[in-house]
Scaffold this motif. Structure first.
Motif, mmCIF file in Angstrom:
data_model
loop_
_atom_site.group_PDB
_atom_site.id
_atom_site.type_symbol
_atom_site.label_atom_id
_atom_site.label_comp_id
_atom_site.label_asym_id
_atom_site.label_seq_id
_atom_site.Cartn_x
_atom_site.Cartn_y
_atom_site.Cartn_z
ATOM 1 N N LEU A 34 0.821 -1.231 0.000
ATOM 2 C CA LEU A 34 0.000 0.000 0.000
ATOM 3 C C LEU A 34 0.851 1.277 0.000
ATOM 4 O O LEU A 34 0.575 2.195 -0.788
ATOM 5 N N PRO A 35 1.880 1.374 0.852
ATOM 6 C CA PRO A 35 2.676 2.618 0.809
ATOM 7 C C PRO A 35 3.415 2.819 -0.515
ATOM 8 O O PRO A 35 3.746 3.959 -0.861
ATOM 9 N N ARG A 36 3.656 1.729 -1.222
ATOM 10 C CA ARG A 36 4.367 1.866 -2.502
ATOM 11 C C ARG A 36 3.406 2.352 -3.600
ATOM 12 O O ARG A 36 3.796 3.146 -4.456
ATOM 13 N N ILE A 37 2.179 1.881 -3.557
ATOM 14 C CA ILE A 37 1.211 2.255 -4.601
ATOM 15 C C ILE A 37 0.516 3.579 -4.279
ATOM 16 O O ILE A 37 0.179 4.338 -5.181
ATOM 17 N N TYR A 38 0.325 3.819 -2.993
ATOM 18 C CA TYR A 38 -0.361 5.049 -2.560
ATOM 19 C C TYR A 38 0.639 5.924 -1.819
ATOM 20 O O TYR A 38 0.928 5.688 -0.643
ATOM 21 N N LYS A 39 1.156 6.935 -2.506
ATOM 22 C CA LYS A 39 2.308 7.662 -1.952
ATOM 23 C C LYS A 39 1.975 8.454 -0.687
ATOM 24 O O LYS A 39 2.850 8.696 0.134
ATOM 25 N N ASN A 40 0.709 8.822 -0.488
ATOM 26 C CA ASN A 40 0.364 9.560 0.729
ATOM 27 C C ASN A 40 0.307 8.663 1.962
ATOM 28 O O ASN A 40 0.154 9.156 3.090
#
Lengths: 48, 384
Positions: free
Chosen positions: B128-134
Motif C-alpha cells: 500500500l505505501p508503494r502504490i499510494y504515496k500519501n
C-alpha cells in the motif's frame, strides 16, 4: 481465516482484552467485528 | 399490486430463473453502463462531475429513463476523491477526466517470501505505501490519510447503494446484485497491482515456484473478500479475469487454474454464484471453464459464441459476446441484426441473459441511439 496483526477476529480481540465482560461482549461483538470486516474490504478494494 | 411492483416482480423472476438454470419467460436484459458514460450522456463534465456524489442520482435517473434494463444498470467503481486523497499511482486522472490505470509494481521480487509468509501484513506494510504515496509517511499522517480515504469509500458506496435502491423502486427494476464483491482470481491479484503484467510474465518463466506459492498465499484473501456475509437473492460475486489469455496452457494449468477454481468453488459451496468477466479470448480454456461449479455466470468478451454455447451452455449461465464497438460504427439496423444473431445463438434453452461484450466506457465509444435501439429490441423480442 487470515492471520495478520492488522486483522483480528472477535475471538482474537477478546483474548487480548480479558477485561471485557460477558455483558459487554453481547453488546459489542457484532459491531466491532463489522468494523474489522469493513476495513478488510476497504484495504482489498485498494488493490483491485 | 401497482404496475411498477408487478414489473419488478416479473423482472426478479426472470433473473431468478436464468440464474437457476431454468428457462425464463423472456431473456433478461442486464447491461452494465459505466458512470463515466452516464455522466457524459447527462451532459456533465466528466473531469468535475465525478467529484460530487450529489450528481449520482440525477445522472443515473437520466440513464434509467432512456435505456432499457431489467436491473439498475449503472456501474460506478472509481472515485477521484479517494485516489487523490491516497496519492494513488495505480489510478490517475487522465486529461479527459477518465481515471486511467497505469502499470504499477506494488511488490518487489525480493519481497515474494515476505508476501508468501504473511500476505496481508505485507500488503499493509509494503504494497500500500508503494502504490499510494500519501501512505508512505509518518504513522500519524498515514492514519489521517487512511481515515479520510475510508470515509470517502463508505460515503461513495453508501450513496450508490441508496440511489440504486431508490431508482430500482422508481423504475421497477428486478432485485439482483451481481456485484456483491469483486475479488480477483488469485493469480490475477498477484499480477495486477503487486508484480505488474510485465514482471509477472517474467516471473512465471524465471521463478514459477515463487509465483505458485504467492498465488496460493493470496487465495484465502480472495475467498474472504467475496465471502457472502448474508444470503441474498439473485446475487453473485464479480470476478474479472485478466492474465490467462496471455499465458501458455501449461503455465495456466499449474499457476492460474487451481486457485481460481478453488476460489469459485468456495463461493459456490457458500451458496453464492460467481460472475466471471472472461476478458479477451478464452477459447482454448473452455474445458477448464466447463469444470467450474454448475451455474457459474460467464460474461464473454471475445471468442466463438456458437462453440461456447455448445460446450458450456447446458451447465453454465452465459452472457456477453455482442461487440460494443458495433454500437459506434454500425447503423441502427445493423446493431439490431447483430442482437438477433446473438439471441439466435445464445438464447435457445435458457441459461442466457443479454449484455454486451463489455460496457460502453464513455459517450464517444457508442452512438446512444444504437445502444437504446438494441436494448429495446431485446426487451421486446426475446420471449420464450
Amino acid at each position: 481465516m487470515i492471520e495478520s496483526k492488522y486483522y483480528k477476529t472477535w475471538e482474537q480481540y477478546k483474548a487480548e482484552h480479558p477485561e471485557i465482560s460477558e455483558r459487554e461482549e453481547k453488546a459489542m461483538a457484532k459491531r466491532m467485528q463489522t468494523y474489522e470486516e469493513m476495513m478488510y474490504g476497504f484495504v482489498m478494494f485498494l488493490l483491485i | 399490486m401497482t404496475d411498477i411492483a408487478a414489473l419488478a416482480q416479473e423482472r426478479t423472476q426472470i433473473i431468478a430463473d436464468v440464474l437457476a438454470g431454468r428457462i425464463p419467460k423472456r431473456v433478461p436484459v442486464i447491461p452494465g453502463i459505466t458512470y463515466e458514460f452516464a455522466v457524459e450522456y447527462a451532459g456533465l463534465d466528466l473531469m468535475t462531475a465525478t467529484w460530487n456524489p450529489e450528481n449520482f442520482e440525477p445522472v443515473c435517473d437520466k440513464v434509467c429513463q432512456d435505456f432499457y434494463a431489467d436491473v439498475f444498470p449503472v456501474i460506478h467503481l472509481r472515485f477521484p476523491a479517494l485516489y487523490k486523497t491516497l496519492g494513488a499511482k495505480n489510478w490517475v486522472m487522465g486529461s479527459q477526466g477518465f481515471l486511467q490505470h497505469p502499470e504499477v509494481v506494488g511488490l518487489l521480487e525480493e519481497e515474494y517470501d515476505e508476501f508468501i509468509e504473511n500476505p496481508y501484513n505485507c500488503i499493509m506494510e509494503k504494497v500500500l505505501p508503494r502504490i499510494y504515496k500519501n501512505l508512505d509517511t509518518d504513522p500519524q499522517t498515514r492514519s489521517i490519510v487512511m481515515a479520510k480515504a475510508f470515509y470517502i469509500f463508505n460515503e461513495e458506496f453508501g450513496n450508490i447503494g441508496a440511489t440504486a435502491a431508490k431508482l430500482s423502486q422508481k423504475y421497477g427494476y428486478g432485485t439482483a446484485n451481481l456485484f456483491t464483491a469483486a475479488p480477483s482470481a488469485p493469480f490475477d491479484f498477484v499480477a495486477d497491482q503487486l508484480r505488474g503484467f510485465r514482471n509477472m510474465m517474467l516471473d512465471v518463466r524465471r521463478i514459477p515456484d515463487k509465483v505458485e506459492a504467492a498465488v496460493k498465499a493470496a487465495t484465502p484473501l480472495m475467498i474472504k473478500m467475496g465471502w457472502p456475509a448474508t444470503p441474498l437473492p439473485n446475487a453473485a460475486v464479480f470476478m474479472p479475469l485478466h492474465m490467462a489469455p496471455f499465458m501458455r496452457e501449461k503455465d495456466f494449468a499449474r499457476l492460474y487454474y487451481p486457485t481460481f477454481k478453488e476460489t469459485v468453488e468456495a463461493f459456490a459451496k457458500a451458496g453464492r454464484q460467481t460472475l466471471l468477466f472472461v476478458e479477451v479470448d478464452w477459447m482454448r480454456y473452455l474445458d477448464y471453464l466447463y469444470d467450474l461449479p454448475e451455474n457459474t455466470i460467464m460474461w464473454f468478451e471475445f471468442g466463438d459464441p456458437k462453440l461456447v454455447k455448445e460446450k458450456l451452455g447446458k451447465k453454465h449461465i452465459l452472457t456477453g459476446f455482442y461487440p460494443v464497438t458495433l454500437l459506434k460504427t454500425g447503423t441502427v439496423q445493423q446493431c439490431i441484426d447483430k442482437a438477433k444473431e446473438m439471441l439466435d445463438i445464445l438464447a435457445p434453452g435458457g441459461r442466457y441473459y443479454f449484455n454486451f461484450d463489455k460496457s460502453p466506457l464513455t459517450l464517444d465509444t457508442v452512438k446512444p441511439e444504437n445502444l437504446k435501439a438494441v436494448l429495446e429490441y431485446v426487451a421486446q423480442n426475446a420471449n420464450y
